[in-house]
Design a protein around this motif. Sequence first.
Motif, PDB file in Angstrom:
ATOM      1  N   TYR A 164       0.838  -1.198   0.000  1.00  0.00           N
ATOM      2  CA  TYR A 164       0.000   0.000   0.000  1.00  0.00           C
ATOM      3  C   TYR A 164       0.872   1.246   0.000  1.00  0.00           C
ATOM      4  N   SER A 189       2.017   4.842   0.762  1.00  0.00           N
ATOM      5  CA  SER A 189       1.805   5.768   1.874  1.00  0.00           C
ATOM      6  C   SER A 189       2.866   6.853   1.822  1.00  0.00           C
ATOM      7  N   CYS A 201      -4.601   2.569  -1.312  1.00  0.00           N
ATOM      8  CA  CYS A 201      -5.718   1.876  -0.663  1.00  0.00           C
ATOM      9  C   CYS A 201      -6.093   2.593   0.637  1.00  0.00           C
ATOM     10  N   PHE A 226      -5.689   5.359   3.901  1.00  0.00           N
ATOM     11  CA  PHE A 226      -4.737   5.418   5.019  1.00  0.00           C
ATOM     12  C   PHE A 226      -3.346   5.825   4.540  1.00  0.00           C
ATOM     13  N   LEU A 281     -12.873  -1.270   2.838  1.00  0.00           N
ATOM     14  CA  LEU A 281     -11.506  -1.516   3.307  1.00  0.00           C
ATOM     15  C   LEU A 281     -11.455  -2.234   4.659  1.00  0.00           C
ATOM     16  N   HIS A 324     -10.175  -5.014   5.246  1.00  0.00           N
ATOM     17  CA  HIS A 324      -8.870  -5.662   5.371  1.00  0.00           C
ATOM     18  C   HIS A 324      -7.819  -4.699   5.919  1.00  0.00           C
ATOM     19  N   ARG A 325      -8.039  -3.400   5.778  1.00  0.00           N
ATOM     20  CA  ARG A 325      -7.139  -2.425   6.387  1.00  0.00           C
ATOM     21  C   ARG A 325      -7.485  -2.195   7.852  1.00  0.00           C
ATOM     22  N   PRO A 378      -6.770  -6.273  10.315  1.00  0.00           N
ATOM     23  CA  PRO A 378      -5.632  -6.857   9.582  1.00  0.00           C
ATOM     24  C   PRO A 378      -5.511  -8.366   9.707  1.00  0.00           C
ATOM     25  N   HIS A 425     -10.814 -12.622   2.857  1.00  0.00           N
ATOM     26  CA  HIS A 425      -9.708 -11.678   2.717  1.00  0.00           C
ATOM     27  C   HIS A 425      -8.503 -12.400   2.114  1.00  0.00           C
ATOM     28  N   ASN A 470      -8.616  -8.336  -1.745  1.00  0.00           N
ATOM     29  CA  ASN A 470      -8.203  -7.054  -1.162  1.00  0.00           C
ATOM     30  C   ASN A 470      -7.833  -6.048  -2.252  1.00  0.00           C
ATOM     31  N   CYS A 504      -9.612  -2.399  -2.994  1.00  0.00           N
ATOM     32  CA  CYS A 504      -8.814  -1.165  -3.065  1.00  0.00           C
ATOM     33  C   CYS A 504      -9.089  -0.413  -4.368  1.00  0.00           C
TER      34      CYS A 504
END
Length: 489
Positions: A167, A169, A218, A220, A322, A324-325, A328, A424, A429, A433
Amino acid sequence: MASSGFSNNSISILVSDEESDELGRKRVRAWRKRKKRGHHRVRNELNQRLIRLFVKYWMLLIFLPAAVLIIFEVTSVGRKPGPVVNSEVNEVKKYNLMGNSELTKLKEPTQGNKSGRNLNRLDPITHVVGGVREPCLKLLPSEEIEHLDIPDNEESTSTSPVKKLVYISDHETPYAGGNSTFTWQRTNGSRLNLFTGNQTFDEREKSFKVSETVVLHCGFFSQNGGFEISDGDKSYMQTCKIVVSTCAFGGGDDLYQPIGMSEASLKKVCYVAFWDEITLAAQESQNNKIGEDGLIGRWRIVIVRNLPFVDQRLNGKIPKMLPHRLFPHAKYSIWVDSKSQFRRDPLGVVEALLWRRNSVLAISEHGARSSVYDEAKAVVLKHKATPEEVEVQMTQYRKDGLPKDKRFNGKKALNEASVIVRKHTPLTNMFMCLWFNEVVRFTSRDQLSFPYVLWRLKVLKNINMFPVCTRKDLVNSMGHLRKAKPLTN
């Protein structure tokens, strides 16, 4: 000939038999005519009387049924919501303000309930297949559901084309405005912000390419991006292996307690409801307070602060798409819109819609349309989005080559996403996203972007697009109670 004679100067009159019979028939016909005229006169008088009564009282005849209907609706609206049902032990649990419960006996709901009276219904929804009426959702018997468990050893991802997601970031990617405030996030017209990251069209295109390791946005994106959750709630969410989740932001909807679960699910499934501070205040004003254990009934209430979008519909896509975010370590998740009451056993639902069908994602078909382009027109006509933003999205999809086909990979292209059941995996996932990124970039109407992502991500084929009647069996639909309040700067 018959004769009749009299003496003593009497007059003799000769009458034949034929003349006597004819005279009798004339008398009978005359009597019948008088009787018929009498009947017609009575009938005309009755009709005239009815007409006079109708002219005199027609307003009463119209408003009396309307008044009865209004009284019926008022008494229906005034009924209190039903308690929480546990179908496996045939009990009702009434939760007090602190999340404790008292047991009472269950009164069976009736088939004819509608609207708000759908609450706590457990009767199965059925349909006719081959002349035989069958349940729309065939769950295992309750004793078998009690022994269901989440597999400890999941199947290897060696056969999956996607094995790992990375992901994007701000820890790895420079991002203009990384130190910006929430005021900037909530006024940026593009809707891309510190939560989403500033995904370019080139990055969007690359994100659809399937490989063993996929790098994509995705949510965050930044720690300063919002959607803040307390450490205590984060710790709880990390323990969930299978989760049923919902959300209510902006004080739009009430919280409906899940029903129909087995004792096994009560022990193994997390029920998590995401609220913002507006919903919290609205519910507390109705004496719906969170207990010391963080619960209201079965739901663990997670308060989210600093939501990243002004549009509450977009904020709601975060827990919807989301999970799965947010969870976890979860292996399975079930999403339920806040307008609905989940009324089936989660383990039984996962078994019926995923395991039994060898699927990794289950979602409802759309009940009215099949084409995304037809749906786009309907969205505009119903004022669910502006014509301009819908046209931007459809223009891009036409440019990308999205066909007008009503089916992709043998599945109906258009969906209704009030209930989402999924496993998941890296591939599912990735799908979620991509779907979230499309919703952020274009319109909040996620049914417009689902067919596009499904078409682009052709490797995801084991999707269970279940019929509308199955969705109706999964939830009791109450509809949205109030319009969610948007965030202000």
